[in-house]
Write a protein that holds these residues in place. Sequence first.
Motif, short mmCIF file in Angstrom:
data_model
loop_
_atom_site.label_atom_id
_atom_site.label_comp_id
_atom_site.label_asym_id
_atom_site.label_seq_id
_atom_site.Cartn_x
_atom_site.Cartn_y
_atom_site.Cartn_z
N GLY A 16 35.43 8.81 17.44
CA GLY A 16 37.04 9.17 17.31
C GLY A 16 37.60 8.71 15.96
O GLY A 16 36.75 7.99 15.03
N SER A 17 38.49 8.82 15.38
CA SER A 17 39.27 8.39 14.43
C SER A 17 40.61 7.64 14.51
O SER A 17 41.31 7.69 15.50
CB SER A 17 39.42 9.70 13.53
N LEU A 18 40.68 6.63 13.48
CA LEU A 18 42.28 6.00 13.64
C LEU A 18 42.52 5.73 11.97
O LEU A 18 41.48 5.81 11.20
CB LEU A 18 42.13 4.59 14.25
N ARG A 19 43.84 5.66 12.19
CA ARG A 19 44.26 5.36 10.74
C ARG A 19 45.28 4.15 10.69
O ARG A 19 46.18 3.98 11.57
CB ARG A 19 45.27 6.25 9.90
N LEU A 20 44.65 2.89 10.17
CA LEU A 20 45.28 1.66 9.88
C LEU A 20 46.45 1.57 8.73
O LEU A 20 46.04 2.07 7.68
CB LEU A 20 44.60 0.58 9.84
N SER A 21 47.63 1.13 9.12
CA SER A 21 48.58 0.93 7.84
C SER A 21 48.78 -0.46 7.78
O SER A 21 48.91 -1.12 8.39
CB SER A 21 49.71 1.81 8.05
N CYS A 22 49.07 -0.80 6.66
CA CYS A 22 49.57 -2.18 6.13
C CYS A 22 50.86 -1.92 5.04
O CYS A 22 50.42 -1.72 4.01
CB CYS A 22 48.41 -3.01 5.68
N PHE A 51 34.27 -8.82 5.38
CA PHE A 51 35.14 -7.93 4.35
C PHE A 51 34.75 -6.48 4.89
O PHE A 51 33.50 -6.08 5.56
CB PHE A 51 34.54 -7.76 3.09
N VAL A 52 35.70 -5.43 4.77
CA VAL A 52 35.46 -3.96 5.10
C VAL A 52 35.62 -3.12 3.98
O VAL A 52 34.51 -2.51 3.64
CB VAL A 52 36.49 -3.68 6.19
N TYR A 63 33.39 -0.82 -0.61
CA TYR A 63 33.26 -0.84 0.97
C TYR A 63 32.03 -1.52 1.20
O TYR A 63 30.94 -1.45 0.59
CB TYR A 63 33.00 0.42 1.38
N THR A 64 31.96 -2.13 2.54
CA THR A 64 30.83 -2.76 3.29
C THR A 64 29.87 -1.67 3.45
O THR A 64 30.27 -0.43 3.97
CB THR A 64 31.21 -3.82 4.28
N ASP A 65 28.49 -1.94 3.34
CA ASP A 65 27.66 -0.78 3.76
C ASP A 65 27.60 -0.08 5.17
O ASP A 65 27.62 1.11 5.11
CB ASP A 65 26.20 -1.20 3.63
N SER A 66 28.05 -0.92 6.11
CA SER A 66 28.19 -0.35 7.44
C SER A 66 29.30 0.73 7.54
O SER A 66 29.22 1.58 8.63
CB SER A 66 28.35 -1.30 8.37
N VAL A 67 30.51 0.69 6.69
CA VAL A 67 31.49 1.88 7.10
C VAL A 67 31.52 2.98 5.67
O VAL A 67 32.36 3.92 6.00
CB VAL A 67 32.86 1.07 6.76
N LYS A 68 30.63 2.69 4.79
CA LYS A 68 30.32 3.87 3.83
C LYS A 68 30.33 5.10 4.18
O LYS A 68 29.44 5.30 5.18
CB LYS A 68 29.41 3.30 2.76
N GLY A 69 31.17 6.09 3.72
CA GLY A 69 30.88 7.36 4.35
C GLY A 69 31.89 7.72 5.56
O GLY A 69 31.91 8.68 6.04
N ARG A 70 32.37 6.71 6.08
CA ARG A 70 33.05 6.56 7.62
C ARG A 70 34.30 6.35 7.20
O ARG A 70 35.47 6.94 7.94
CB ARG A 70 32.48 6.06 8.63
N LEU A 84 43.90 2.49 5.85
CA LEU A 84 42.47 2.72 6.26
C LEU A 84 42.25 3.95 7.09
O LEU A 84 42.42 3.46 8.18
CB LEU A 84 41.86 1.10 6.62
N GLN A 85 41.39 4.72 6.65
CA GLN A 85 41.20 5.83 7.50
C GLN A 85 39.95 5.60 8.20
O GLN A 85 38.83 5.57 7.38
CB GLN A 85 41.39 7.07 6.72
N MET A 86 39.71 5.70 9.14
CA MET A 86 38.61 5.23 9.88
C MET A 86 38.10 6.53 10.72
O MET A 86 38.64 6.87 11.72
CB MET A 86 38.45 3.99 10.93
N ASN A 87 36.73 6.86 10.48
CA ASN A 87 36.29 8.13 11.16
C ASN A 87 35.03 7.71 11.69
O ASN A 87 34.33 6.95 11.40
CB ASN A 87 36.19 9.43 10.01
#
Length: 125
Positions: A16-22, A51-52, A63-70, A84-87
Motif C-alpha cells: 500500500g501507500s501513505l503520504r506523510l506531511s510535516c 535516516f530515510v 534516500y537511504t538504499d532500502s527506500v529508493k524507488g519507493r 514523504l510519499q511512500m509506495n
Amino acid sequence: QVRLVESGGGLVPAEGSLRLSCEASGRTGGRTFRVMTMAWFRQAPGKEREFVAAISRSESTDYTDSVKGRFFISRDNAEKTVYLQMNRLKPEDTAVYYCASSAAFTRLQRAYDSWGQGTQVTVSS
C-alpha cells in the motif's frame, strides 16, 4: 526554534501507500524554511533511529538504499511543508517517522536541530 508537526501516519497493508506531511511553524518565516534542509528519519521498535530521506534548499534529494524507488520526498515552501510519499510499503517499513530540519544537506542526525514528535506507520503483512 522551528516547530515541526508530522501527520499522515497509519495502518496500511503491504504494497500500500501513505503520504506523510510535516508542517513547519513558529519562528521560521517563509524565507527561513526555504533555506533549510528537511529530512525524514524513522525508528522501528528495538532499533536505532535511522535516516530515510532528505531534500535540500535547491531540492536535491537523498534516500537511504532500502527506500529508493519507493519513497519520494518533496517540499512546498509556500506552505512550509515537506512530504514523504511512500509506495509499495513493506512490513519492515513499520516505524515511527520523524521530520527534522537542518542548515546542512546531510544524513547525520546530529546536524538536525529541530524535530517533530513523530507519526506511527504500521505496515501489515
